[in-house]
Design a protein around this motif. Sequence first.
Motif, PDB file in Angstrom:
ATOM      1  N   HIS A  18       0.772  -1.282  -0.074  1.00  0.00           N
ATOM      2  CA  HIS A  18       0.147  -0.073  -0.127  1.00  0.00           C
ATOM      3  C   HIS A  18       0.838   1.270   0.094  1.00  0.00           C
ATOM      4  CE1 HIS A  18      -2.659   2.998   1.424  1.00  0.00           C
ATOM      5  NE2 HIS A  18      -3.919   2.549   0.893  1.00  0.00           N
TER       6      HIS A  18
ATOM      7  N   THR B 235      -5.662   7.998  -1.874  1.00  0.00           N
ATOM      8  CA  THR B 235      -4.352   8.071  -1.816  1.00  0.00           C
ATOM      9  C   THR B 235      -3.823   8.115  -3.129  1.00  0.00           C
ATOM     10  OG1 THR B 235      -4.150   5.593  -1.406  1.00  0.00           O
ATOM     11  CG2 THR B 235      -3.846   6.918   0.355  1.00  0.00           C
TER      12      THR B 235
ATOM     13  N   ASN C 216     -12.320  -0.638   4.300  1.00  0.00           N
ATOM     14  CA  ASN C 216     -11.552  -0.897   5.861  1.00  0.00           C
ATOM     15  C   ASN C 216     -12.379  -1.352   6.809  1.00  0.00           C
ATOM     16  OD1 ASN C 216     -10.342   1.058   4.132  1.00  0.00           O
ATOM     17  ND2 ASN C 216      -9.310   1.992   5.888  1.00  0.00           N
TER      18      ASN C 216
ATOM     19  N   GLU D 102     -11.038  10.824   4.341  1.00  0.00           N
ATOM     20  CA  GLU D 102     -11.279  10.321   5.891  1.00  0.00           C
ATOM     21  C   GLU D 102     -10.900  11.412   6.790  1.00  0.00           C
ATOM     22  OE1 GLU D 102      -8.674   6.969   6.504  1.00  0.00           O
ATOM     23  OE2 GLU D 102      -9.540   5.964   4.989  1.00  0.00           O
TER      24      GLU D 102
ATOM     25  N   SER E  85     -12.206   4.481  -1.079  1.00  0.00           N
ATOM     26  CA  SER E  85     -12.271   6.056  -1.026  1.00  0.00           C
ATOM     27  C   SER E  85     -12.230   6.446  -2.461  1.00  0.00           C
ATOM     28  CB  SER E  85     -11.063   6.544  -0.389  1.00  0.00           C
ATOM     29  OG  SER E  85      -9.734   6.108  -0.605  1.00  0.00           O
TER      30      SER E  85
ATOM     31  N   HIS F 131      -7.303  13.681   1.953  1.00  0.00           N
ATOM     32  CA  HIS F 131      -8.119  12.317   1.895  1.00  0.00           C
ATOM     33  C   HIS F 131      -9.534  12.636   2.561  1.00  0.00           C
ATOM     34  CE1 HIS F 131      -8.898   8.035   2.296  1.00  0.00           C
ATOM     35  NE2 HIS F 131      -7.946   7.892   1.554  1.00  0.00           N
TER      36      HIS F 131
ATOM     37  N   ASP G  64      -3.428   2.278  -3.959  1.00  0.00           N
ATOM     38  CA  ASP G  64      -4.560   2.260  -2.978  1.00  0.00           C
ATOM     39  C   ASP G  64      -5.215   1.056  -2.730  1.00  0.00           C
ATOM     40  OD1 ASP G  64      -6.547   2.220  -5.238  1.00  0.00           O
ATOM     41  OD2 ASP G  64      -6.921   4.076  -4.929  1.00  0.00           O
ATOM     42  N   SER G  65      -5.994   0.963  -1.795  1.00  0.00           N
ATOM     43  CA  SER G  65      -6.516  -0.185  -1.419  1.00  0.00           C
ATOM     44  C   SER G  65      -7.421  -0.965  -2.506  1.00  0.00           C
ATOM     45  CB  SER G  65      -7.669  -0.156  -0.039  1.00  0.00           C
ATOM     46  OG  SER G  65      -8.226   0.837  -0.269  1.00  0.00           O
TER      47      SER G  65
HETATM   48  P1  13P Z   1      -7.005   4.301   0.050  1.00  0.00           P
HETATM   49  O1  13P Z   1      -8.578   3.613  -0.100  1.00  0.00           O
HETATM   50  O2  13P Z   1      -7.074   5.621  -0.232  1.00  0.00           O
HETATM   51  O3  13P Z   1      -5.916   3.530  -0.286  1.00  0.00           O
HETATM   52  O4  13P Z   1      -6.997   4.461   1.900  1.00  0.00           O
HETATM   53  C1  13P Z   1      -6.921   3.312   2.739  1.00  0.00           C
HETATM   54  C2  13P Z   1      -6.658   3.854   4.065  1.00  0.00           C
HETATM   55  O5  13P Z   1      -6.472   3.116   4.918  1.00  0.00           O
HETATM   56  C3  13P Z   1      -6.661   5.222   4.103  1.00  0.00           C
HETATM   57  O6  13P Z   1      -6.413   5.535   5.244  1.00  0.00           O
END
Ligand code: 13P
Length: 305
Positions: A24, A215, A114, A200, A129, A198, A40-41
């Motif tokens: 990641h 990200t 997550n 979040e 995200s 981001h 990113d994830s």
């Molecule tokens: P992404 O989905 O942007 O990779 O974010 C994962 C994450 O844990 C952000 O805190």
Amino acid sequence: MNVSDLQRKILELKKQNDVCILAHSYVAREICEIADYTGDSYKLSVDASKAGNKNILMCGVRFMAETCKILSPDKKVYLAQPIAGCAMADQMDKQLISQVKEKYPNHTVVAYINTTADLKTICDVCVTSSSAVKIVNNIENKDILFIPDCNLGSYVAKQCPDKNIKLLNGGCPIHACVNPGEVKAMQEKYPEAELLVHPECVPEVCALADYIGSTSGIMDYAVKSDKKEFIIGTEISIAEHLQYMCPDKTFHILSLKLICPNMKATTLVDVYNCLCGNGGEEILLDEKTITDARKCIDEMIRLGE
Ligand code: 13P
Ligand code: SF4
């Protein structure tokens, strides 16, 4: 052994043992350098499912390794550093969400990626995200229960005004720590810089941003932009990677609170030890968990296309 010797050994072992390494973008640069895929994830979960290798080694956090196992049940999936969890993913479990679902029986349950594999088994669709707005817009139902991140959920709700989005009180303790006061101070200090954050982060911080994205979204934006100076509002690794990628631009870290200890837990030595069979953890999920959790990940891929 110095870093380059260790990296060379890792590359040899990886080839010998047919391992695909995923990193990641929040993990250290020396790990990203030896990875087959970084990102990113969302990108990592898709890359992992397409990789031809028998073994996958995740350098990231536990829910990401679980997602790989769900998408590639026939492969052996390892988490390089077993203590690397995600504080947000551990906030809500199946028992809690089952109770909430009883209160909102007609809502489509949208789970941020997550979340644990166990919790995904009772959700309808996953989002990341980078895909959340598109996926929520593509859901037929107007009534959505969005878990666990109320900050990402608020951002999605603003972009999808036709949806009725119910949020719970969860979120990333790292991103949510940044407050608008410190953001304004950074903007005053660097008036020419663009602020990239981001989703979040709390809505009051997002409201001050020039760009809000995942990200990968933040990295793409900064690389392609004509601007020369940026304040990066996500885990500090992203500013560091960007500074390597774009030496002619300047990247400021929005706040030193933006350090995720879980993402920083994996070291190059952990990767080496795991490849030698002396560390890491194989992710084992029972068949029912894999089948049930897979439904909501498949739905994410279908609605995200
Ligand atoms: P992404 O989905 O942007 O990779 O974010 C994962 C994450 O844990 C952000 O805190
Ligand atoms: Fe989890 Fe937050 Fe760390 Fe991302 S930054 S892995 S959401 S604790």
